[in-house]
Scaffold this active site. Structure first.
Site, mmCIF file in Angstrom:
data_model
loop_
_atom_site.group_PDB
_atom_site.id
_atom_site.type_symbol
_atom_site.label_atom_id
_atom_site.label_comp_id
_atom_site.label_asym_id
_atom_site.label_seq_id
_atom_site.Cartn_x
_atom_site.Cartn_y
_atom_site.Cartn_z
ATOM 1 N N CYS A 84 1.048 -1.234 0.160
ATOM 2 C CA CYS A 84 -0.020 0.002 0.160
ATOM 3 C C CYS A 84 0.896 1.074 -0.033
ATOM 4 O O CYS A 84 0.338 2.375 -0.301
ATOM 5 C CB CYS A 84 -1.069 0.120 0.998
ATOM 6 S SG CYS A 84 -2.197 -1.451 1.144
ATOM 7 N N HIS A 98 -3.532 7.538 2.226
ATOM 8 C CA HIS A 98 -3.766 6.165 1.810
ATOM 9 C C HIS A 98 -5.217 5.998 2.579
ATOM 10 O O HIS A 98 -5.560 6.297 3.554
ATOM 11 C CB HIS A 98 -2.854 5.309 2.504
ATOM 12 C CG HIS A 98 -3.210 3.838 2.165
ATOM 13 N ND1 HIS A 98 -3.496 3.372 1.069
ATOM 14 C CD2 HIS A 98 -3.250 2.782 2.891
ATOM 15 C CE1 HIS A 98 -3.815 2.011 0.926
ATOM 16 N NE2 HIS A 98 -3.642 1.677 2.189
ATOM 17 N N ASN A 117 -9.958 0.129 -0.143
ATOM 18 C CA ASN A 117 -8.548 0.292 0.035
ATOM 19 C C ASN A 117 -8.301 -0.337 -1.261
ATOM 20 O O ASN A 117 -8.103 -1.389 -1.760
ATOM 21 C CB ASN A 117 -8.223 -0.502 0.989
ATOM 22 C CG ASN A 117 -6.524 -0.360 1.176
ATOM 23 O OD1 ASN A 117 -5.847 -0.121 0.212
ATOM 24 N ND2 ASN A 117 -5.939 -1.042 2.264
HETATM 25 O O1 UT7 Z 1 -3.759 -0.745 3.463
HETATM 26 C C1 UT7 Z 1 -2.879 -1.733 4.485
HETATM 27 C C2 UT7 Z 1 -3.290 -1.019 5.667
HETATM 28 N N1 UT7 Z 1 -4.367 -1.785 6.383
HETATM 29 C C3 UT7 Z 1 -5.176 -1.122 7.197
HETATM 30 O O2 UT7 Z 1 -4.722 -0.155 7.814
HETATM 31 C C4 UT7 Z 1 -5.911 -2.044 8.006
HETATM 32 C C5 UT7 Z 1 -5.872 -1.564 9.426
HETATM 33 N N2 UT7 Z 1 -7.084 -2.462 10.120
HETATM 34 C C6 UT7 Z 1 -8.371 -2.134 10.197
HETATM 35 O O3 UT7 Z 1 -8.794 -1.321 9.374
HETATM 36 C C7 UT7 Z 1 -9.144 -2.621 11.023
HETATM 37 O O4 UT7 Z 1 -8.537 -3.354 12.027
HETATM 38 C C8 UT7 Z 1 -10.313 -3.498 10.540
HETATM 39 C C9 UT7 Z 1 -11.226 -2.823 9.636
HETATM 40 C C10 UT7 Z 1 -9.481 -4.510 9.560
HETATM 41 C C11 UT7 Z 1 -11.042 -4.185 11.611
HETATM 42 O O5 UT7 Z 1 -11.546 -3.383 12.570
HETATM 43 P P1 UT7 Z 1 -11.408 -3.693 14.225
HETATM 44 O O6 UT7 Z 1 -12.393 -2.706 14.764
HETATM 45 O O7 UT7 Z 1 -10.197 -3.740 14.339
HETATM 46 O O8 UT7 Z 1 -12.138 -4.986 14.146
HETATM 47 P P2 UT7 Z 1 -11.529 -6.550 14.962
HETATM 48 O O9 UT7 Z 1 -10.454 -7.000 13.906
HETATM 49 O O10 UT7 Z 1 -11.050 -6.058 16.120
HETATM 50 O O11 UT7 Z 1 -12.921 -7.199 14.942
HETATM 51 C C12 UT7 Z 1 -13.787 -6.872 15.831
HETATM 52 C C13 UT7 Z 1 -15.125 -8.135 15.596
HETATM 53 C C14 UT7 Z 1 -14.483 -9.554 15.760
HETATM 54 O O12 UT7 Z 1 -15.470 -10.205 16.413
HETATM 55 P P3 UT7 Z 1 -15.185 -10.861 18.015
HETATM 56 O O13 UT7 Z 1 -13.844 -11.306 17.923
HETATM 57 O O14 UT7 Z 1 -14.976 -9.321 18.624
HETATM 58 O O15 UT7 Z 1 -16.413 -11.543 18.404
HETATM 59 C C15 UT7 Z 1 -14.364 -10.114 14.355
HETATM 60 O O16 UT7 Z 1 -14.530 -11.318 14.112
HETATM 61 O O17 UT7 Z 1 -15.675 -7.789 14.189
HETATM 62 C C16 UT7 Z 1 -15.581 -9.333 13.558
HETATM 63 N N3 UT7 Z 1 -15.317 -8.978 12.175
HETATM 64 C C17 UT7 Z 1 -16.399 -8.618 11.106
HETATM 65 N N4 UT7 Z 1 -18.076 -8.741 11.726
HETATM 66 C C18 UT7 Z 1 -18.572 -8.302 10.621
HETATM 67 C C19 UT7 Z 1 -14.363 -8.904 11.543
HETATM 68 N N5 UT7 Z 1 -14.595 -8.657 10.365
HETATM 69 C C20 UT7 Z 1 -15.826 -8.602 10.113
HETATM 70 C C21 UT7 Z 1 -16.938 -8.295 9.180
HETATM 71 N N6 UT7 Z 1 -18.448 -8.086 9.398
HETATM 72 N N7 UT7 Z 1 -16.374 -7.910 7.992
#
Ligand code: UT7
Length: 323
Positions: free
Chosen positions: A114, A250, A280
């Site tokens: 990225c 980004h 993204n």
């Molecule tokens: O371009 C490269 C750079 N990339 C980035 O900068 C991405 C950086 N990371 C992020 O943007 C975020 O961490 C995400 C958007 C990927 C995830 O958001 P988050 O607030 O960190 O969520 P999380 O990974 O902590 O997940 C929270 C919950 C989990 O469930 P539990 O374990 O709390 O029960 C996940 O399983 O959300 C669940 N989850 C989803 N639920 C519905 C993860 N993906 C999804 C989904 N829909 N698509």
């Protein structure tokens, strides 16, 4: 006066096909509400079979050349950032060179995920400053739809396809008020390679691989590293936060973008956002956002623009450009 790279033209290309959150929620356990709240994404563009990195990169490059009113014989270098090249070789940049009908100069690809566009911009700027090229196309072009695991809701909802390009032309300038690329700042931390990667490649095994990400960890590093590199860019040019006219970040997550905007003390309308519509697009996200804000007249000649990106590697960087 010293040579400086003038950002003479910008262009973008997006595939026609739009995939909404609601459509995605029919094939994987997610919801429009979750995706919007956690990321700010509402939809993404998905490439058709013929829309490869070279095809889209060529379209974006043509648009950038038209914007710069540049002929193809001005293109000495083509530097293309991608993690989803058409082939292992020739470089996708050279497929673009052929498609544009450029028959002199040189081209190559840059792999910095990225952060690829910032890396490619830094390389092109260095080549122009040292007289190795007078005109350079810098392209970010990605088809992440082909490396996503469409069963993994933690990653497949986050990415989209597209391409963006700028044309840099050698000019002259010194100091922060003259046009051109003021400075670029690159960093990487290879020890963090396992928090965002693709689990395969042509050089490894038959499998071409899928994107794997520990989103929470990447998020944590993104906020800290991007804040650091933004400070570094400002300090290198003896600039205060208030002197930045536009942040073109980004486009990975609206929450990360908002954090950067707040850090710079910029009102929301001075931060260019496309993540809601493009998701993204990796190396394409910064030039696509730049093309949009230049195209609609928000970013004007003379504006000071801060670009930043972070991604797999980890690799990150920033650039300051006087338009
Ligand atoms: O371009 C490269 C750079 N990339 C980035 O900068 C991405 C950086 N990371 C992020 O943007 C975020 O961490 C995400 C958007 C990927 C995830 O958001 P988050 O607030 O960190 O969520 P999380 O990974 O902590 O997940 C929270 C919950 C989990 O469930 P539990 O374990 O709390 O029960 C996940 O399983 O959300 C669940 N989850 C989803 N639920 C519905 C993860 N993906 C999804 C989904 N829909 N698509």
């Amino acid at each position: 006066m010293p040579i400086r790279s003038i950002l003479a033209g910008v262009g973008g290309y997006l595939p026609k096909r739009v995939l909404t959150n609601d459509e995605l929620a029919r094939s994987v356990e997610t919801s429009d509400e979750w995706i919007r709240e956690r990321t700010g994404i509402c939809q993404r563009h998905i490439a058709a079979p013929h829309e490869t990195a070279a095809f889209m990169g060529t379209a974006a490059a043509r648009a950038a050349l038209a914007d710069a009113e540049a002929a193809t014989d001005e293109v000495d270098a083509i530097i293309l950032a991608t993690s989803t090249p058409d082939q292992a070789f020739p470089a996708t940049a050279l497929r673009v060179q052929a498609a544009l009908g450029v028959t002199h100069g040189f081209g190559f690809d840059v792999a910095a995920a990225c952060a690829g566009f910032i890396y490619a911009l830094a390389i092109a700027d260095g080549m122009i400053r040292t007289g190795q090229a007078r005109g350079a196309l810098v392209i970010g072009s990605e088809v992440y739809s082909r490396i996503l695991n469409w069963q993994d809701r933690g990653t497949c909802v986050l990415f989209g396809d597209g391409a963006g390009a700028v044309f840099l032309r050698a000019g002259h300038g010194s100091g922060r008020f003259d046009r051109g690329v003021l400075s670029t700042h690159l960093h990487s931390q290879g020890t963090l390679g396992d928090i965002l990667y693709v689990d395969g490649a042509v050089g490894q095994r038959e499998k071409s691989g899928h994107l794997v990400m520990n989103g929470r960890e990447v998020f944590r590093h993104a906020v800290v590293r991007l804040a650091e590199v933004v400070d570094e860019a400002l300090a290198a040019n003896s600039l205060g936060r208030h002197e930045i006219d536009w942040l073109v970040p980004h486009q990975a997550n609206l929450r990360i973008i908002d954090a950067m905007g707040r850090k710079l003390g910029l009102p929301a309308e001075r931060v260019v956002i496309t993540v809601d519509r493009h998701a993204n697009t990796s190396a394409a996200s910064v030039p696509l956002a730049l093309a949009e804000a230049r195209g609609d007249g928000r970013i004007r000649p003379g504006d000071l623009v801060l670009l930043e990106a972070l991604g797999g590697g980890l690799a990150w960087g920033a650039a300051l450009v006087r338009m």
